[in-house]
Structure formats: structure tokens, C-alpha cells
Scaffold this motif. Structure first.
Motif, PDB file in Angstrom:
ATOM      1  N   LEU A 200       2.718  -0.225  -6.122  1.00 10.43           N
ATOM      2  CA  LEU A 200       1.621  -0.880  -5.438  1.00 10.43           C
ATOM      3  C   LEU A 200       1.957  -2.355  -5.272  1.00 10.43           C
ATOM      4  CD1 LEU A 200      -1.315  -0.960  -4.370  1.00 10.43           C
ATOM      5  CD2 LEU A 200      -2.009  -1.532  -6.703  1.00 10.43           C
TER       6      LEU A 200
ATOM      7  N   TRP B 119      -6.626  -7.202   4.400  1.00  9.73           N
ATOM      8  CA  TRP B 119      -5.244  -7.024   4.844  1.00  9.73           C
ATOM      9  C   TRP B 119      -4.953  -8.003   5.984  1.00  9.73           C
ATOM     10  CZ3 TRP B 119      -1.333  -3.737   3.208  1.00  9.73           C
ATOM     11  CH2 TRP B 119      -0.237  -3.592   4.058  1.00  9.73           C
TER      12      TRP B 119
ATOM     13  N   LEU C 201      -7.922   4.159   0.441  1.00  8.59           N
ATOM     14  CA  LEU C 201      -6.718   3.648  -0.213  1.00  8.59           C
ATOM     15  C   LEU C 201      -6.535   4.281  -1.588  1.00  8.59           C
ATOM     16  CD1 LEU C 201      -4.294   1.775  -0.465  1.00  8.59           C
ATOM     17  CD2 LEU C 201      -5.858  -0.019  -1.267  1.00  8.59           C
TER      18      LEU C 201
ATOM     19  N   VAL D 145       2.913   0.134  -0.612  1.00  6.00           N
ATOM     20  CA  VAL D 145       1.569   0.478  -1.074  1.00  6.00           C
ATOM     21  C   VAL D 145       1.513   1.988  -1.203  1.00  6.00           C
ATOM     22  CG1 VAL D 145      -0.898   0.271  -0.665  1.00  6.00           C
ATOM     23  CG2 VAL D 145       0.637  -1.514   0.172  1.00  6.00           C
TER      24      VAL D 145
ATOM     25  N   ARG E 216       4.922  -5.096   3.136  1.00  8.98           N
ATOM     26  CA  ARG E 216       3.839  -4.331   3.747  1.00  8.98           C
ATOM     27  C   ARG E 216       3.923  -2.837   3.439  1.00  8.98           C
ATOM     28  NH1 ARG E 216       2.978  -6.800   9.850  1.00  8.98           N
ATOM     29  NH2 ARG E 216       1.329  -8.291   9.294  1.00  8.98           N
TER      30      ARG E 216
ATOM     31  N   ALA F 107      -4.295   0.998   3.619  1.00  7.46           N
ATOM     32  CA  ALA F 107      -4.427  -0.369   3.101  1.00  7.46           C
ATOM     33  C   ALA F 107      -4.839  -1.359   4.179  1.00  7.46           C
ATOM     34  CB  ALA F 107      -3.114  -0.815   2.460  1.00  7.46           C
TER      35      ALA F 107
ATOM     36  N   LEU G 131      -0.102  -4.919  -3.140  1.00  3.14           N
ATOM     37  CA  LEU G 131      -1.226  -5.145  -2.243  1.00  3.14           C
ATOM     38  C   LEU G 131      -1.421  -6.642  -2.058  1.00  3.14           C
ATOM     39  CD1 LEU G 131      -3.487  -3.700  -0.666  1.00  3.14           C
ATOM     40  CD2 LEU G 131      -4.918  -3.936  -2.716  1.00  3.14           C
ATOM     41  N   GLU G 132      -1.105  -7.133  -0.866  1.00  7.12           N
ATOM     42  CA  GLU G 132      -1.220  -8.552  -0.544  1.00  7.12           C
ATOM     43  C   GLU G 132      -2.371  -8.732   0.432  1.00  7.12           C
ATOM     44  OE1 GLU G 132       0.685 -11.214  -1.582  1.00  7.12           O
ATOM     45  OE2 GLU G 132       1.783  -9.953  -2.986  1.00  7.12           O
ATOM     46  N   LEU G 133      -3.374  -9.495   0.037  1.00  6.90           N
ATOM     47  CA  LEU G 133      -4.568  -9.665   0.844  1.00  6.90           C
ATOM     48  C   LEU G 133      -4.783 -11.136   1.189  1.00  6.90           C
ATOM     49  CD1 LEU G 133      -6.976  -7.246  -1.049  1.00  6.90           C
ATOM     50  CD2 LEU G 133      -5.601  -6.773   0.986  1.00  6.90           C
TER      51      LEU G 133
END
Length: 228
Positions: free
Chosen positions: A80, A23, A215, A75, A72, A9, A82-84
Motif C-alpha cells: 500500500l 487522490w 478501496l 495500491v 501511483r 484509489a 497511498l499518496e493523497l
């Protein structure tokens, strides 16, 4: 061995023109924490279910760091999260996340986001949601994506409608000790195929993704508990 080898990720990128989702390393997180400390919404509003934006600027900044550090590791096939980071012309302007349980089976995620107040009103909110939908559907093979917003959160509701989510009902939920109307939205893969071209026009540039194949393989492998 690289960080991306161990945790794919961290290599995820999605870009359309000057807009990028990626990321966030600690340097970017620090910029985002400082951004949030300067304000995410009007003082008399609360667009979030968890009121993390209340407190002193230092407390708000610390909330960004502690939340992001805490998720963090989530994932994986079982969960899931997922922090972007959202960047415009290389400048961090907010966060766009997506999360769901049992991803390998359900392939359904709920989106959530925030944008620094100084960057609002420029159409970034719609573009970053459209780019996340590209990543989830075309990159990670999502079956459905959901979202939600308080009824009085006009901008969030407008973004969901603009990118093509369909209204999926209402709930009364507790906010500040009171029952408050909350709208639900849903986009299936079939709906995404109907609105994808319109969203690509909204993005205004071809979508480029990297790190997504690795991923996706990580999310589809038999679970080892890493995402739980």
C-alpha cells in the motif's frame, strides 16, 4: 467503465470542514509541484530522509511529479502506497501519504507528509495527520500506524505527539553523511480508540469519507501482483 472501477484509489476522499484529502490528478499534481518549488522548509534544514527538496525550483517541482507518478500503481494487498493531496478550501497545500508492505496481512502503514512553507504554522499539519488516521483506522481497518522524524524536526515531532502517537524508540540514521538521531512513533488500534475523540475535536468538523469501501475491498482481495 470508469477510472474508479479500474483503480478504486482514484475515488478516495476524506473531508472534515474545509480540509480534504483526495487522490491527486495531474492538474492537482502540477499545483503541488509549483507549491513545493517555492519552498517546503528553511534552506539550512532537511526534514526528509530523501533530500528531494534540494535543487533548483524546477528540479524540486520535477521531483514531486516523478515520485508521485512512480508510486501511483502501488495500491494493492501486497503493498500500500497511498499518496493523497491535501486541500484547504479547495487549494492544494501539501501531500499526506501512508505506505506499508503486505497490507492485507499486516495492516500497518507508515505516514509521511509535506506542507508548503507558506501554509505552515496554521495547524494544518496536525489536522491532515488526524484525518489520515481516520481514513486508515476507521476507513481501511488498520491495525497500527507508525511515523518518524529527525530529532531536530520540532514541528513533525510535535504533530505526532499532538495526535496521540506514542514514542516507540530512537535510531541513529545517516543524514548528509552523519549519524543523526531519529525518533520513532507508533499508534495501535487500541491507542487510536483512546485518542479518536480528541482528534475529531482537533479536526473541528464531522469526517466524511467516500470511495473507501471500494478501496478496502481492493486491498483485501487475493493479490494479482498489481500492488507489488
Amino acid at each position: 467503465m470508469t477510472l474508479a472501477d479500474l483503480w478504486p484509489a482514484t475515488a478516495v476522499r476524506a473531508r472534515a470542514g474545509d480540509l480534504e484529502l483526495r487522490w491527486p490528478d495531474d492538474a492537482v499534481l502540477l499545483d503541488l509541484a509549483e507549491l513545493a518549488s517555492r519552498g517546503v522548509h528553511a534552506p539550512d534544514a532537511m526534514p526528509f530522509q530523501v533530500p528531494w527538496t534540494r535543487g533548483t525550483p524546477r528540479e524540486v517541482a520535477r521531483s514531486v511529479l516523478t515520485y508521485q507518478w512512480g508510486v501511483r500503481g502501488r495500491v494493492g494487498p501486497e503493498a500500500l502506497q497511498l499518496e493523497l493531496a491535501v486541500l484547504v478550501a479547495g487549494e492544494p497545500v501539501g501531500m499526506q501519504g501512508a505506505g506499508g508492505r503486505d497490507w492485507a496481512v499486516l495492516r500497518t502503514a507508515e505516514t509521511g507528509s509535506w506542507l508548503g512553507r507558506e501554509h505552515q504554522g496554521r495547524g494544518i499539519g496536525s489536522r491532515m495527520r488526524a484525518l489520515m488516521l481516520e481514513l486508515l483506522f476507521d476507513g481501511l481497518d488498520a491495525r497500527a500506524v507508525t511515523s518518524g522524524a529527525w530529532a531536530d524536526n520540532g514541528p513533525s515531532n510535535a504533530v505526532s505527539r499532538r495526535v496521540g502517537y506514542l514514542h516507540d524508540g530512537d535510531d541513529e540514521m545517516v543524514r548528509d553523511g552523519r549519524a543523526t538521531l531519529h525518533h520513532r512513533y507508533r499508534m495501535t488500534r487500541e491507542r487510536w480508540l483512546e485518542v479518536r475523540d480528541a482528534n475529531r475535536r482537533l479536526l473541528g468538523a464531522p469526517v466524511e469519507m467516500s470511495g473507501v469501501r471500494e478501496l478496502r475491498a481492493e486491498l483485501e482481495r487475493p493479490g494479482d501482483g498489481a500492488g507489488s
